[in-house]
Design a protein around this motif. Sequence first.
Motif, short mmCIF file in Angstrom:
data_model
loop_
_atom_site.label_atom_id
_atom_site.label_comp_id
_atom_site.label_asym_id
_atom_site.label_seq_id
_atom_site.Cartn_x
_atom_site.Cartn_y
_atom_site.Cartn_z
N GLY A 1 20.05 -5.13 47.27
CA GLY A 1 19.94 -5.81 45.98
C GLY A 1 18.72 -6.70 45.91
N ALA A 2 18.44 -7.44 47.01
CA ALA A 2 17.25 -8.30 47.05
C ALA A 2 15.97 -7.46 46.97
N PHE A 3 15.95 -6.33 47.67
CA PHE A 3 14.79 -5.45 47.62
C PHE A 3 14.53 -4.96 46.20
N PHE A 4 15.59 -4.46 45.53
CA PHE A 4 15.43 -3.97 44.15
C PHE A 4 14.98 -5.09 43.21
N LEU A 5 15.54 -6.27 43.38
CA LEU A 5 15.18 -7.40 42.51
C LEU A 5 13.72 -7.79 42.71
N ILE A 6 13.27 -7.87 43.95
CA ILE A 6 11.88 -8.22 44.23
C ILE A 6 10.94 -7.14 43.69
N MET A 7 11.30 -5.87 43.86
CA MET A 7 10.46 -4.78 43.34
C MET A 7 10.36 -4.83 41.81
N GLN A 8 11.46 -5.13 41.14
CA GLN A 8 11.45 -5.22 39.68
C GLN A 8 10.57 -6.36 39.21
N ILE A 9 10.66 -7.49 39.89
CA ILE A 9 9.83 -8.65 39.53
C ILE A 9 8.36 -8.33 39.74
N LEU A 10 8.04 -7.73 40.88
CA LEU A 10 6.64 -7.37 41.15
C LEU A 10 6.11 -6.37 40.12
N MET A 11 6.90 -5.37 39.80
CA MET A 11 6.45 -4.36 38.84
C MET A 11 6.27 -4.95 37.45
N ARG A 12 7.23 -5.73 37.00
CA ARG A 12 7.19 -6.22 35.63
C ARG A 12 6.16 -7.33 35.41
N TYR A 13 6.01 -8.21 36.38
CA TYR A 13 5.16 -9.38 36.15
C TYR A 13 3.81 -9.34 36.87
N TRP A 14 3.60 -8.39 37.79
CA TRP A 14 2.32 -8.33 38.47
C TRP A 14 1.66 -6.96 38.32
N PHE A 15 2.31 -5.89 38.79
CA PHE A 15 1.67 -4.58 38.85
C PHE A 15 1.39 -3.99 37.47
N LEU A 16 2.39 -3.91 36.60
CA LEU A 16 2.18 -3.31 35.28
C LEU A 16 1.17 -4.09 34.43
N PRO A 17 1.24 -5.44 34.38
CA PRO A 17 0.19 -6.15 33.63
C PRO A 17 -1.21 -5.95 34.22
N MET A 18 -1.31 -5.90 35.56
CA MET A 18 -2.61 -5.69 36.18
C MET A 18 -3.15 -4.30 35.82
N MET A 19 -2.32 -3.28 35.90
CA MET A 19 -2.75 -1.92 35.57
C MET A 19 -3.08 -1.79 34.08
N PHE A 20 -2.31 -2.44 33.24
CA PHE A 20 -2.58 -2.39 31.81
C PHE A 20 -3.93 -3.02 31.50
N LYS A 21 -4.19 -4.18 32.11
CA LYS A 21 -5.47 -4.86 31.87
C LYS A 21 -6.63 -4.00 32.37
N ARG A 22 -6.44 -3.38 33.51
CA ARG A 22 -7.49 -2.53 34.08
C ARG A 22 -7.79 -1.35 33.15
N GLN A 23 -6.76 -0.70 32.62
CA GLN A 23 -6.96 0.41 31.69
C GLN A 23 -7.58 -0.06 30.38
N PHE A 24 -7.16 -1.22 29.91
CA PHE A 24 -7.69 -1.77 28.67
C PHE A 24 -9.20 -2.00 28.80
N VAL A 25 -9.62 -2.55 29.93
CA VAL A 25 -11.04 -2.81 30.16
C VAL A 25 -11.79 -1.50 30.41
N LYS A 26 -11.21 -0.62 31.20
CA LYS A 26 -11.88 0.63 31.56
C LYS A 26 -12.17 1.50 30.33
N TYR A 27 -11.20 1.65 29.47
CA TYR A 27 -11.36 2.51 28.31
C TYR A 27 -11.82 1.75 27.07
#
Length: 165
Positions: A65-91
Amino acid sequence: MSDTQPALSLRYFLNLEESQDGFALATFGKKQFSRFITPAISIALIIWGFSLGFDSVGRYYVGLGAFFLIMQILMRYWFLPMMFKRQFVKYQFGKSEQGIDLYQDHGELHANGRTNVFSYADVAKFAAGKLTYMLEMKNRTVVIVPKRAFENPADQAVFENTFKK
């Protein structure tokens, strides 16, 4: 509304914050409840693990449960915004003018020098966010319209009433 003159004509450039708001509307939906289902399941796994006992098999459920919770937090608040910003700038999405014209029985989308005509019946989902409106067509095309593009509240009311079902 007449067929020769649009009832509403908007032209705009999206900035990063508006794009992220529209992306959140498109991916998470307009229901806030759906955002909390997977974290609630992870927390329930942790609680169930503690109820089974941390000395026995419960520690595995707590860890899972802790692993899933940490992964969800990382994906939602760090990885996805970082990738979105990178794509926004790239294109360079913020550098292309977009627009929408609303007529009596159809609408027109303008982007990258091209015009696409759509019927109002083709709009599958309409959602309003903090900074933007999101239209999702039946063919899965997503249109993000910033609220700042409206010059007066009457235009905003025309836009909202056109797509609310």
